[in-house]
Design a protein around this motif. Structure first.
Motif, PDB file in Angstrom:
ATOM      1  N   VAL A  34       0.889  -1.273  -0.068  1.00  0.00           N
ATOM      2  CA  VAL A  34       0.125   0.043  -0.034  1.00  0.00           C
ATOM      3  C   VAL A  34       0.869   1.139   0.194  1.00  0.00           C
ATOM      4  CG1 VAL A  34      -1.644   1.480   1.282  1.00  0.00           C
ATOM      5  CG2 VAL A  34      -2.313  -1.059   0.967  1.00  0.00           C
ATOM      6  N   PRO A  35       1.718   1.411   0.942  1.00  0.00           N
ATOM      7  CA  PRO A  35       2.508   2.715   0.887  1.00  0.00           C
ATOM      8  C   PRO A  35       3.337   2.891  -0.209  1.00  0.00           C
ATOM      9  CG  PRO A  35       3.388   1.301   2.641  1.00  0.00           C
ATOM     10  CD  PRO A  35       1.970   0.872   2.142  1.00  0.00           C
ATOM     11  N   TYR A  36       3.991   1.746  -0.608  1.00  0.00           N
ATOM     12  CA  TYR A  36       5.001   1.908  -1.843  1.00  0.00           C
ATOM     13  C   TYR A  36       4.002   2.241  -3.089  1.00  0.00           C
ATOM     14  CZ  TYR A  36       8.999  -0.183   0.582  1.00  0.00           C
ATOM     15  OH  TYR A  36       9.755  -0.564   1.279  1.00  0.00           O
ATOM     16  N   TYR A  37       2.901   1.712  -3.080  1.00  0.00           N
ATOM     17  CA  TYR A  37       2.092   2.030  -4.540  1.00  0.00           C
ATOM     18  C   TYR A  37       1.550   3.566  -4.406  1.00  0.00           C
ATOM     19  CZ  TYR A  37      -1.978   1.903  -7.303  1.00  0.00           C
ATOM     20  OH  TYR A  37      -3.008   2.200  -8.324  1.00  0.00           O
ATOM     21  N   GLU A  38       1.251   4.056  -3.215  1.00  0.00           N
ATOM     22  CA  GLU A  38       0.708   5.244  -3.410  1.00  0.00           C
ATOM     23  C   GLU A  38       1.948   6.196  -3.662  1.00  0.00           C
ATOM     24  OE1 GLU A  38      -1.117   5.522   0.747  1.00  0.00           O
ATOM     25  OE2 GLU A  38      -2.945   4.933  -0.218  1.00  0.00           O
ATOM     26  N   ARG A  39       2.881   6.121  -2.871  1.00  0.00           N
ATOM     27  CA  ARG A  39       4.177   6.850  -3.160  1.00  0.00           C
ATOM     28  C   ARG A  39       4.678   6.786  -4.869  1.00  0.00           C
ATOM     29  NH1 ARG A  39       7.179   5.312   0.755  1.00  0.00           N
ATOM     30  NH2 ARG A  39       8.436   3.881  -0.311  1.00  0.00           N
ATOM     31  N   TRP A  40       4.591   5.777  -5.057  1.00  0.00           N
ATOM     32  CA  TRP A  40       5.005   5.125  -6.832  1.00  0.00           C
ATOM     33  C   TRP A  40       4.083   6.164  -7.617  1.00  0.00           C
ATOM     34  CZ3 TRP A  40       8.947   2.381  -8.711  1.00  0.00           C
ATOM     35  CH2 TRP A  40       8.736   1.948 -10.107  1.00  0.00           C
ATOM     36  N   LEU A  41       2.755   6.041  -7.292  1.00  0.00           N
ATOM     37  CA  LEU A  41       1.992   6.825  -8.364  1.00  0.00           C
ATOM     38  C   LEU A  41       1.889   8.198  -8.291  1.00  0.00           C
ATOM     39  CD1 LEU A  41      -1.763   5.050  -8.625  1.00  0.00           C
ATOM     40  CD2 LEU A  41       0.439   4.762  -9.978  1.00  0.00           C
ATOM     41  N   ARG A  42       2.474   8.808  -7.183  1.00  0.00           N
ATOM     42  CA  ARG A  42       2.794  10.154  -6.997  1.00  0.00           C
ATOM     43  C   ARG A  42       3.929  10.547  -7.766  1.00  0.00           C
ATOM     44  NH1 ARG A  42       1.032   9.774  -1.630  1.00  0.00           N
ATOM     45  NH2 ARG A  42       3.231   9.576  -0.992  1.00  0.00           N
ATOM     46  N   ARG A  43       4.907   9.614  -7.805  1.00  0.00           N
ATOM     47  CA  ARG A  43       6.135   9.833  -8.483  1.00  0.00           C
ATOM     48  C   ARG A  43       6.207   9.524  -9.954  1.00  0.00           C
ATOM     49  NH1 ARG A  43      10.060  10.984 -10.703  1.00  0.00           N
ATOM     50  NH2 ARG A  43      12.060  11.015 -10.254  1.00  0.00           N
ATOM     51  N   PHE A  44       5.315   8.532 -10.201  1.00  0.00           N
ATOM     52  CA  PHE A  44       5.184   7.940 -11.556  1.00  0.00           C
ATOM     53  C   PHE A  44       3.909   7.818 -11.962  1.00  0.00           C
ATOM     54  CE2 PHE A  44       9.325   6.028 -10.160  1.00  0.00           C
ATOM     55  CZ  PHE A  44      10.303   6.879 -10.896  1.00  0.00           C
ATOM     56  N   PRO A  45       2.950   8.768 -12.467  1.00  0.00           N
ATOM     57  CA  PRO A  45       1.832   8.808 -12.533  1.00  0.00           C
ATOM     58  C   PRO A  45       1.157   8.071 -13.649  1.00  0.00           C
ATOM     59  CG  PRO A  45       2.406  10.793 -12.714  1.00  0.00           C
ATOM     60  CD  PRO A  45       3.464  10.321 -12.388  1.00  0.00           C
ATOM     61  N   THR A  72      14.964   7.365 -14.978  1.00  0.00           N
ATOM     62  CA  THR A  72      16.489   6.572 -15.175  1.00  0.00           C
ATOM     63  C   THR A  72      16.124   5.378 -14.413  1.00  0.00           C
ATOM     64  OG1 THR A  72      17.424   7.490 -13.359  1.00  0.00           O
ATOM     65  CG2 THR A  72      17.666   8.613 -15.319  1.00  0.00           C
ATOM     66  N   GLU A  73      17.045   4.258 -14.512  1.00  0.00           N
ATOM     67  CA  GLU A  73      16.698   3.081 -13.687  1.00  0.00           C
ATOM     68  C   GLU A  73      17.079   3.480 -12.313  1.00  0.00           C
ATOM     69  OE1 GLU A  73      18.839  -0.468 -15.249  1.00  0.00           O
ATOM     70  OE2 GLU A  73      19.088  -0.876 -13.017  1.00  0.00           O
ATOM     71  N   ASP A  74      18.204   4.412 -11.889  1.00  0.00           N
ATOM     72  CA  ASP A  74      18.638   4.617 -10.669  1.00  0.00           C
ATOM     73  C   ASP A  74      17.234   5.369  -9.914  1.00  0.00           C
ATOM     74  OD1 ASP A  74      20.959   3.779  -9.628  1.00  0.00           O
ATOM     75  OD2 ASP A  74      22.072   5.606 -10.651  1.00  0.00           O
ATOM     76  N   GLU A  75      16.479   6.215 -10.772  1.00  0.00           N
ATOM     77  CA  GLU A  75      15.296   6.928 -10.030  1.00  0.00           C
ATOM     78  C   GLU A  75      14.263   5.554  -9.556  1.00  0.00           C
ATOM     79  OE1 GLU A  75      15.384  11.282 -12.099  1.00  0.00           O
ATOM     80  OE2 GLU A  75      14.445   9.662 -13.199  1.00  0.00           O
ATOM     81  N   VAL A  76      14.177   4.696 -10.540  1.00  0.00           N
ATOM     82  CA  VAL A  76      13.181   3.480 -10.406  1.00  0.00           C
ATOM     83  C   VAL A  76      13.604   2.808  -9.237  1.00  0.00           C
ATOM     84  CG1 VAL A  76      12.241   1.513 -11.591  1.00  0.00           C
ATOM     85  CG2 VAL A  76      12.371   3.577 -12.641  1.00  0.00           C
ATOM     86  N   LEU A  77      14.709   2.280  -9.114  1.00  0.00           N
ATOM     87  CA  LEU A  77      15.463   1.525  -8.070  1.00  0.00           C
ATOM     88  C   LEU A  77      15.118   2.315  -6.738  1.00  0.00           C
ATOM     89  CD1 LEU A  77      18.738  -0.081  -9.440  1.00  0.00           C
ATOM     90  CD2 LEU A  77      16.453  -1.201  -8.790  1.00  0.00           C
ATOM     91  N   ARG A  78      15.288   3.718  -6.920  1.00  0.00           N
ATOM     92  CA  ARG A  78      15.148   4.306  -5.458  1.00  0.00           C
ATOM     93  C   ARG A  78      13.701   4.431  -5.032  1.00  0.00           C
ATOM     94  NH1 ARG A  78      17.623   9.674  -6.607  1.00  0.00           N
ATOM     95  NH2 ARG A  78      15.398  10.365  -7.035  1.00  0.00           N
ATOM     96  N   GLU A  79      12.768   4.439  -5.599  1.00  0.00           N
ATOM     97  CA  GLU A  79      11.470   4.535  -5.608  1.00  0.00           C
ATOM     98  C   GLU A  79      10.823   3.178  -4.866  1.00  0.00           C
ATOM     99  OE1 GLU A  79       8.950   7.008  -5.167  1.00  0.00           O
ATOM    100  OE2 GLU A  79      11.006   7.753  -5.490  1.00  0.00           O
TER     101      GLU A  79
END
Length: 409
Positions: A55-66, A75-82
DNA sequence: AAGTCGGGGAA
DNA sequence: TTCCCAGACTT
């Protein structure tokens, strides 16, 4: 007990299951405002991971990558950090890859066809069925661990094969509401038909359950055999320079925690043929830490051990012995950018990191470790470092200007 | 069929 | 501790 084999009984089973689902399904964030992108993100995150964890990962992910576009542009680094902390990082890379495929080959739209979905990296039979049925309303089954357990009990089968499960799921599936049916089966497994202490008294479909009639519910499905998990130990060099920066290195692009960052580490003596491995001697750990540190930096103090950090992976149990080593880059500011010995990770694996453009090592201010893609055990070591610095005011400088806080070497 | 790939919740 | 989670992929 009713026999679920009859078509009329199957229809009755669907009604009971879906009525229960409609009446009390959990309010999970991916169940609101559904789009193919959001369904895909949730299904990737939910692979082998509990819904409450996601749940918290999903909500944060959609804010960052809608949407697909924003993810494809990252970038892959941005994706891995999320994705940091969620585990199974190949999922993040596969989702990223899919976003670029959707953008570059599918005109920005995910294909609804289960076979086309199945061809995407990281999409297996389950995820293809889940996305096709939930996002597009296509009547295909989706058998996850929950549904497997529910079916094994309904049919009283100890070790059902994947093909058998898929066949039975397809037979029971409600062709009018395939997505809801698949979710209802999973929800039942997650809430009532649990691995241990199932609540059969509250189960809406108990009257079709053969294991319940036979008294074998807790034995279905049979537990799978498990191998003993080997233990590994690492000496970890936690370098600290006068400005409060520490050294991170990037892991190789293949294998465990691929492309993630960590404190330089070296494996301690391979514990031999099983048995209770003796705790390594403190001096040996410090010596090993100094050794790996010397590949990247010059340490000019003896070394201060921090408490060991234990971490359980799926197939091994690791213990990290962090050693604080005051020191600094081998090169002076303004000097050569490449360290002697070249940009090698400790294991010296096949180099050139794929695609991210990041260097394999970096001096990072201790207050900014949170911005790096560090796996959980490494985050714990970072916290220990911060506590050590707080205990030792004056041991490091007041801190550099922010613009210089992250110096890549 | 078995091994690799994370991390955490629950009993 | 042990089990397993809205699995996929490689060998």
């Amino acid at each position: 007990m009713n026999t679920i084999g009859e078509p009329a009984e199957a229809a009755s089973f669907r009604r009971a299951l879906l009525a229960h689902y409609d009446g009390g399904r959990r309010a999970l964030p991916w169940r609101a405002g559904r789009t193919p992108y959001r369904v895909m993100v949730s299904e990737f995150m939910l692979q082998q991971t509990r819904a409450e964890t996601v749940v918290p990962y999903y909500e944060r992910w959609l804010r960052r990558f809608p949407d697909w576009e924003s993810l494809a542009g990252a970038t892959e680094d941005e994706v891995l950090r999320e994705w940091k902390g969620l585990g199974y990082y190949a999922r993040a890379r596969n989702l990223h890859h899919t976003a670029r495929t959707v953008r570059d080959r599918f005109g920005g739209h995910l294909p609804p066809d289960p076979a086309a979905l199945r061809a995407l990296p990281g999409v297996g039979d389950y995820t293809a069925g889940a996305v096709a049925s939930i996002a597009f309303g296509i009547a295909v089954p989706a058998v996850d661990g929950n549904t497997r357990r529910v079916l094994a009990r309904l049919l009283d089968i100890a070790a059902p094969s994947p093909a058998q499960l898929r066949r039975e799921a397809a037979r029971l599936l409600d062709p009018a509401r395939p997505g809801d049916f698949n979710e209802a089966m999973m929800e039942l497994g997650a809430t009532l038909c649990t691995p241990r202490a199932p609540r059969c008294g509250e189960c809406p479909v108990a009257r079709w359950c053969r294991a319940r009639a036979a008294g074998t519910v807790e034995e279905r499905p049979a537990p799978r055999t498990r191998r003993p998990v080997p233990r590994v130990e690492y000496a970890t060099a936690v370098l600290v320079d006068a400005a409060g920066r520490t050294l991170l290195v990037r892991r190789p692009p293949q294998g465990l925690l691929a492309n993630m960052w960590e404190f330089p580490a070296v494996r301690l003596g391979a514990g031999g043929a099983g048995g209770a491995a003796a705790r390594p001697a403190g001096e040996a750990i410090v010596a090993a830490a100094r050794g790996v540190a010397s590949e990247h930096a010059s340490a000019h103090a003896p070394g201060d051990p921090l408490p060991p950090v234990r971490h359980a992976f799926t197939h091994l149990r690791a213990t990290y012995y962090p050693i604080i080593l005051p020191g600094g880059p081998k090169t002076l500011p303004g000097g050569p950018k490449t360290l002697p010995g070249g940009p090698q990770t400790p294991s010296g694996g096949p180099q050139t990191p794929s695609g991210t453009g990041s260097p394999p090592a970096a001096w990072v201010h201790h207050t900014r470790l949170g911005e790096w893609a560090l796996p959980v055990a490494q985050q714990k070591i970072g916290t220990l470092l911060q506590e050590w610095i707080a205990r030792r005011p004056g041991s490091v400088g007041a801190g550099p200007d922010r613009r210089q806080a992250v110096a890549r070497v």
